[in-house]
Each structure stands twice: as C-alpha cells, then as structure tokens.
Design a protein around this motif. Sequence first.
Motif, short mmCIF file in Angstrom:
data_model
loop_
_atom_site.label_atom_id
_atom_site.label_comp_id
_atom_site.label_asym_id
_atom_site.label_seq_id
_atom_site.Cartn_x
_atom_site.Cartn_y
_atom_site.Cartn_z
N SER C 156 -2.89 133.02 126.64
CA SER C 156 -3.30 132.23 127.82
C SER C 156 -2.80 130.80 127.64
O SER C 156 -2.18 130.46 126.63
CB SER C 156 -4.83 132.23 127.91
OG SER C 156 -5.36 131.52 126.81
N SER C 157 -3.09 129.97 128.61
CA SER C 157 -2.66 128.57 128.47
C SER C 157 -3.41 127.91 127.32
O SER C 157 -2.89 127.04 126.64
CB SER C 157 -2.92 127.82 129.78
OG SER C 157 -4.31 127.71 129.99
N PHE C 158 -4.64 128.42 127.06
CA PHE C 158 -5.41 127.89 125.93
C PHE C 158 -4.64 128.13 124.63
O PHE C 158 -4.51 127.25 123.77
CB PHE C 158 -6.78 128.59 125.89
CG PHE C 158 -7.64 128.16 124.74
CD1 PHE C 158 -8.33 126.95 124.78
CD2 PHE C 158 -7.77 128.96 123.62
CE1 PHE C 158 -9.12 126.55 123.73
CE2 PHE C 158 -8.57 128.56 122.56
CZ PHE C 158 -9.23 127.35 122.62
N GLY C 159 -4.13 129.36 124.49
CA GLY C 159 -3.40 129.71 123.28
C GLY C 159 -2.15 128.86 123.13
O GLY C 159 -1.80 128.44 122.02
N ARG C 160 -1.47 128.61 124.22
CA ARG C 160 -0.25 127.78 124.14
C ARG C 160 -0.62 126.36 123.72
O ARG C 160 0.09 125.74 122.93
CB ARG C 160 0.52 127.82 125.46
CG ARG C 160 1.30 129.12 125.61
CD ARG C 160 2.20 129.09 126.83
NE ARG C 160 1.46 129.08 128.08
CZ ARG C 160 0.99 130.18 128.67
NH1 ARG C 160 1.20 131.36 128.13
NH2 ARG C 160 0.31 130.11 129.80
N SER C 161 -1.73 125.86 124.24
CA SER C 161 -2.18 124.53 123.82
C SER C 161 -2.45 124.51 122.32
O SER C 161 -2.08 123.57 121.62
CB SER C 161 -3.45 124.12 124.54
OG SER C 161 -3.33 124.30 125.92
N LEU C 162 -3.10 125.59 121.85
CA LEU C 162 -3.42 125.67 120.43
C LEU C 162 -2.16 125.57 119.59
O LEU C 162 -2.09 124.81 118.62
CB LEU C 162 -4.06 127.02 120.13
CG LEU C 162 -5.57 127.11 120.06
CD1 LEU C 162 -5.98 128.50 119.62
CD2 LEU C 162 -6.14 126.07 119.12
N GLN C 163 -1.16 126.36 119.96
CA GLN C 163 0.06 126.37 119.16
C GLN C 163 0.78 125.04 119.24
O GLN C 163 1.41 124.60 118.27
CB GLN C 163 0.96 127.52 119.61
CG GLN C 163 0.38 128.85 119.15
CD GLN C 163 0.96 130.03 119.89
OE1 GLN C 163 2.17 130.21 119.95
NE2 GLN C 163 0.09 130.84 120.46
N ALA C 164 0.66 124.39 120.39
CA ALA C 164 1.26 123.06 120.52
C ALA C 164 0.58 122.11 119.54
O ALA C 164 1.24 121.29 118.88
CB ALA C 164 1.10 122.56 121.95
#
Lengths: 379, 289, 297
Positions: C156-164
């Motif tokens: 999700s966008s949450f996961g992408r934020s995490l990886q960022a």
Amino acid sequence: MKSIFAFVGKVSLTACLGFSAMGSALAADQTIGALFPLSGPNAVYGDVFMAGSDLAVEHVNADNLLNGKLSIAYEDSQGLPQPAVIGMTKLVNVTNVPYTLSAFTGVSKAISTIGQRNSVVAVNGGGVGPDLAQLGEYFWNVIPLVNLEVRAAVPYLVKERDIKRIVLVYIDDPFGNSILEELESELEKAGGELIDTLSVPTTAQQFSGVAAKVRAAKADAVYVASYGAQQIQIVKQLRDNGVDSLLVTYSGYAVPDAIALPESEGMIFTGQSVDFTSEDPVTQRFVKDFTAKHNREPNAYNVNYYNATRLFALLAQALEAEGKDVTGENLLKKRLETPSFDLVGGTVSFQENGTLLFPIKINTLKAGKTETLKTVTFN
Amino acid sequence: MLALQLAITGLQTGAIYALTAVGFSLIFGSTRIFHFSHGATFIIAAYLFYFVDVSGYGVIPAILAAASGAIVFGLLMYRFIYVPIQRDEGSFFTVFVASFGIGIVVQNVIGMVFGRGYVAVQTSLSKSVELAEGLYVAPLAWIAVLCATVFFAALWYFLRFSTTGMALRALSDNPELVRVFGLNPKFISACAFAIGSLLVVPAAIISGATQGLNPAMGHHVMLISLAATIVGGIGSVPGTLIAGLVLGLAESLALLYVESQWTEAVTFAILFLFILLRPSGLLGRSATH
Amino acid sequence: MEAYLLNLAILISIYSILAVTLNFIMGYAGIYSLAHAVFFGIGAYASSYTALNFSASIFITLPVAMAIGAALSLVLALPALRVRGEYFVAASLGLQVLAVTIFSEWKGVTGGIGGLIGIPPVNIAGLEIYKPGEFIFLTVVTLIVVLVVINRLVHSSFGRSLQAIRDSESAAAAFGKNVPLIKTISVVISAALTAVAGALYASYLAFINVESFMLDTSVLIMAMVIIGGTGTQAGPIVGAALLLLLPSVISYLDFLPQTEIGSIQQIIYGLGMALLMIYRPGGIIGRKKVTSAGGSK
C-alpha cells in the motif's frame, strides 16, 4: 554452503531409517523416558541421577524382570522448564513412553500438565519443592519434599543448637519461594526469628554484595536455598567475604562438587535418610554394586532414581503377568492397588498424595566427610 | 558501613567491567565491527588460565596462556569471520548474527572440554581481610583496581604517542588517513582486536578467582560491555572507562535499595534512559543523527 | 511420529509469525529490534492471564493480547524515533533485559520463573482446541492471515512510505511524509501481530515461563529473518523452518553421546549462523544485497 545441505539431507535420511528400525524391534521391550539436566549449569546433577537409573536398568535386565528389555530414553531438560516441555512432548508423542523420570521443581511443574493430559506417569526423585505433592495423580514423588527437611532442621537448630536468628539467601524461583514460606512458619513455631531474607536471580554469579548484607544482619546462621552451580558459588563467596556464621542448607547440596569445596567445612545440611545397612536383599545388592561400579558410597539421589526406575519395573512386571498393556493409566491403577514396594531403603508405601515418606537426617561436613548429627522420623 | 562496603565491592566489579568494556569499545569504536563474541574471549581467557594453573605450570605461564589465547581468538575472529563478511556487505546485523553464533559455539565447546558445571578456583587472594569493623576487602579487589590502572595507563600512552595508536584512533573517522600514514588499515584493525582482546584477560582471571568459572559467564559480561560502550559514548575510551566503573558501582550500591534480581535491570534502565536522553553518551564525540 | 511432526509444524508456524512480523519492521522500516521476544511474551502472558482468570474464548484472549502488545510497543517506538543504528539496537537490548526482569518478578501475573501452568486450551465458540491435529489448522490459518495483512500493508502507500523512510529518512521527511507517525504505526502493528503468536504459543504448550521470552529468543527470531532473507516475503518462513528443524534432526542422531547432544546442537546452530552470514549474507531467499541498515551515518 552446498556441503551443509548435503549434510542435513544425509542426516534426515539417517533419522528416517532409524525410525523404521526402531518401530519393528520394540515388540516386547519397554522404554521409559527421563528428563534430566544433561547440559547447562545443572549438568552435575544429570550424572548423579543417571548413575542411579542406569544401575536399576542393569539389575532389571539381569534379573529378566520384564518380558523384554528395559531401556531409558534420556532427554536434556537443562534443569529448565522450557527445554523440559519440549523434551516431554517428544517422549510422549514420539517415543511413546508410559512413564518418565523427572527432576527439579520447575521442570516437574512444567511437564506435569502434559503428563496428566496424556496419561503418562512422571516420577520425581530430585526436585523437593513442596508443591510437587499437588501436581495431580500422574505425578509421583519418590523423594521426601523439602518442607520435611525444613521441619526437621529448624527445631534442631533452635532447640539443640540455640540458633535463633537466621538469614535466608534464596533463589528467586518456585523452589526458593517455598523454602521462604516454610522457613518463616517453622521458625515462628520453634521460637526462632527470620531476621532478613535475600533473594538472588537464577542467573546470578556474583554474591559479594549479598554477602555484605548478610554480614550486616549479624545472624546466628545463614540458610542457603539454591541449587546447582549457584549454590556452591554462594557458599564460597559468603565465606570469602567474611561471613563466618553457621551455614545451613538442604539435600540439594549433597553433590560431590559441593562436598569437595573447602568452604563447605562445618556446614549443616539435611537429607533423606536411607538405611544402607538394612538387611534386605534389594538394598544390599544396590549398595554393593553401586560401590563397586563408582568407587564411592551412593547418595540419596542415586537411590531415588534407582528406586524410581525399579518401581516402574515392578509395576510393569505385575501388569505383564496379568496380560495387561503397560500404559500410564494401568501403571497408576497398579500402584494404587499395591500396598507396598520393596525398594532400596526397605519396604515403603506411598502417601495419599503420591509421595513417599522417608526419615530425614541432619548432617554436617567434617574434614570433607559427611557426619550424621541426628535422624528425625515423621509419621 | 554497608554502603562503604558495597562501594568497594562495586569498585572491584566496576574495574572488571571497565577493562572488558574498553576492550569492546576500542574494537567497535575503531573498526565499527560489533564484536559480540567479546564475551567468548572472556571465557576463553578465564578457562585457559584456570587450566594451565591447575595443571601445575604456575601462575605466570597461566597468564601468558590466557593472554595468547585471547589475542589469537580475537585475531582469528577478525581474519576468518569479519573480514570475509565485510568484503561483501558489512551490514551491522550480519556481523552481529555471525558473532553471536560464534559466541554460542565457544560456550558449548568450552562446556564439552572443561565440563559444564561450576569450577571453583582455589586461591587465598579471594579471601577477605577485615580492614575495619564490618569492612571486608579481598586482596583481589586491590589487584583488580591496580590492573585496571596499569592497563589503562599503558593504553592511554599507546593511543597517544605511538603511530599505530594514533592510526587506530583515526581509523573510524577516516581510513584513508591511515593509508596516508603509510599503514595498512587491515593491520590497524587487527591491532585493535589484539589489544581489545588483551584487555579482557585481567578481568577474566580476576572474575574467575572471585566468582568461579562457568561457560555461560561471558554473556553477562558482554551485555555490560555493550551498555558501558553506549553510555560512555561510542568511540570514547575514557567515557567507556568511566561508564564501566559507574555501572559496577550502580550494580553494587543498588543492593541498598532493591533485591539483587533488580540490579541488572538498573544497569539497563540507565542504558535505556541514556539512549533516549543523551545518545552521544557521557563523553561521546558525535551527536545523534 | 506423526504427532511429533505436527508438533514441529505448529512450532514452525508460530515462529514464522514471529519472523514475519519482525521482518516487517526490520526489512521494510529499518527498525532492527532485539526486543521482539518481549512482545511475544506480552501476548503470551496477557492471553494466559485472561484465559486463566476470565475467559478462554479466543474472541476475548486474542484482542486483549493484541491491545496490550500494541500499547506497550510504544516503549519501543520511542527510541526508534530518536536514534538509529547501533543506538537503537542497544536501546532494544536494554528493553529486552528490563522486560525479562519484569517477567520474572511480577509473580502475580507471570508466575515468575515458575511460570504459569495449566493454561486452558484455545476456545472457539465452545470448541476446545489443543490436539496437535486440530491446533495446526489454527496456527496455519493465523499465519496466512498475518501474511496477507502484511503483504497488503507493504504494497500500500503506507508500505511505500516505510521503504522510503528505510532508505533515507531525511528524503522521506522532505517529501512531506510524517516520519514519526509512520514509524510508530509500523511498530504497533508488528507488536500486535507478535502478541497473537504469543497467545497461540501459550495455550498450545499449556505452560509458559520467562525462559521463552529472553534475549536468546529475540536473537533466534532475528537469525530466522536474516538467514531466510531480510525484506523478502518467504525468507522469514524458510528461516524459521530451517532453524527449528535443525536441532530436531540433530537430536535423532543415534551415534552422538546423549549427554553431549545439547551442546552439539548448539554448536551446529552457532556455526550455521556464522557460516551463512559469511557465504550468504543476503539470506537463503534474498537475491539482492542487503542494504546496510546498521550504518549510523
């Protein structure tokens, strides 16, 4: 990397082969389990326990007491509850034993649920925590529990040695806490006083600070309640740090390492009294063969695990004679209907709570030798 | 009097913690290798000393055996575990897991070879002498403090005035600078391992004599070293020294107020608070990120 | 034999949940926690306490365990927001040691070293589940649910934020991401799911004590993740299976002296950890090289 997996592959193959072989050979043979500390800081006890149980197996097989051969599957409990539960699960589910030997208070409490749920008998000959008497009908004790030892020691100290003010150093686990309770109530009854209690964590090794507090309490005697390596460390460090009052402890101190320690000189410790001079053939044979094999006198732990193993053989023999299966359920039934057993130390009977009653002796160490001061009998 | 007694006991413990911790801090600070099996060095040294001593060779050969055992183990770890890992991708955690694994191996091998039980070392030096009413101090306490002083003075001199020592201090900041000095960074790292491991030896021998030996004893020492390194400030040898002493004192003096099972928690509560409030440590050079 | 394999499979699925939830914060958020066993323990104690004193229904024990795990995870989130790298590792280590002391000393709830005995079986709407043949379904289903939840989150966008954030915290902040909030949420989710594993473990064994939740367990879980492959989906499960199968296999080697088996198991376990880190630092599943999340610079 490749080699590791090749290794694992080979190993699992061997394991499978091992199983199929085991399955076919076990027709009339009997295997019981044992959860002993074989590694870790309490491993010293494992050797002591095994010396007793192994001798019993030799005797049972030499006498052809059972239709097949008796053997023991040992699992390493490390003296800790967690590995013990895993080992017990294996004994119950894979080795399919009807009967296991257990040791240590924490271990015994942890495995008792598995034993009860699967109708597998667990017999303790080493743990002495008083709660061991309340672990259900599948849990038996062939050892007098520590409340008896405290009950014997306290009146002796207060009345015969005029020792009134006692400090307790105890391990912070179920065993240590039960000693604390027992000591509090017994001292009150006898007219003594527990002036300070110092608990130590199970993993502690450094006791100079504790020793300083013991000294500051200025007690007549220090009761030390721990086990294994820690027990010995506490005694040594108390003495090293200027504690010169009388040290008192329980049967757990009766291991060769502890007795050999120069700092143990003059200590008082209680223990189960086994009459090795008894005329009965079981005791005579045990003492003779044990001494020949190990070049020393047997101690109470050797006796208890010999007895625990022999107890199984006696019950299984009776069941085989009746043509019944040797299962935990039948073993329990058989024990309940048998009034007494011929074991090392004489003919004994179980109390209602599944615990054997033995007299307690009060010992001291003089020049590295155990000397009995008094024997206390209970009814 | 009890407080004074506990303070002296704490000083002895603190000296031992400081020696081990500075060893770890030196290695970690200069090479950034999280040498978790530093605790294993501790038990190797302790057992070698004990073994050579009871075999009747005397104390000096025993000390030499312990010292060489510790240094060899440190160097082997560097050469055969850390260098290969770092060749690839020296992630902090890869190093940690490998080092932890070796720690387990050493503990169990020692247990198999020397026995898993407790070994008491017989020496008259652990026997306390009454200095004043209710104040008992064992000669070993003075030896511990003396050893720590001598070793730290030597270390200070070495880091300050020798080329290798200066290179060692520069290593963590700028490996290139070390090359400019005409020295090989790998050689300097190996030096850090040798010296760091050597510092453990007096601590191991003294703790062995006071509390006896047991293969699991390295674990606690390692945790304390790590705490002292962080509390003192990563890369700061004096900071780690002070932190080691403070942690030893705190552990002992905490007995005035709490039961002994809480003392380890006291140490790590201090560590936790330090990280939250002052992550750079007592004398740390770099601040947070 | 069958029962033994089932038993092993149950333990593997429970440890897989632990490894997967640790991988979530380690592999995707760069939070290298050495305190994962703490939340495993909190879940186990919370659900056992509830089951022993109030109700053994899974619809009560699980939510209680998750809620308490989630609430207490804020203690771990705190240093995660303040520091990185070895500092965070040390903080989590401190937390682990503190928790062990509390688990051993808060005897009214945890039973101390003696632990809690006779923990009731899992109760689903009146159905008691404790036989290995039934329990395996429960653990596998839970594992699948956890996997699905985490898979959804990561993609999700949450996961992408995490990886960022994992790759560069300052860059993520510059893009207007609420870094502290995202980090906190990921720790909370991970802890709540870890607590589920604790609840299952406790009712399966019917016995828990502090030894299951010590530093060794935290390191074991971490080793599962790293050996399997940090930041991969299947890696943690492979790691869990491997590390649990290894000792069981060794204990069947008949030619080894019985008294030494414990030590030999440990030696092989330790050596395996070291060798894998040397020859396959990215883990068994991991293809790409691990990003150096430990660097403090």
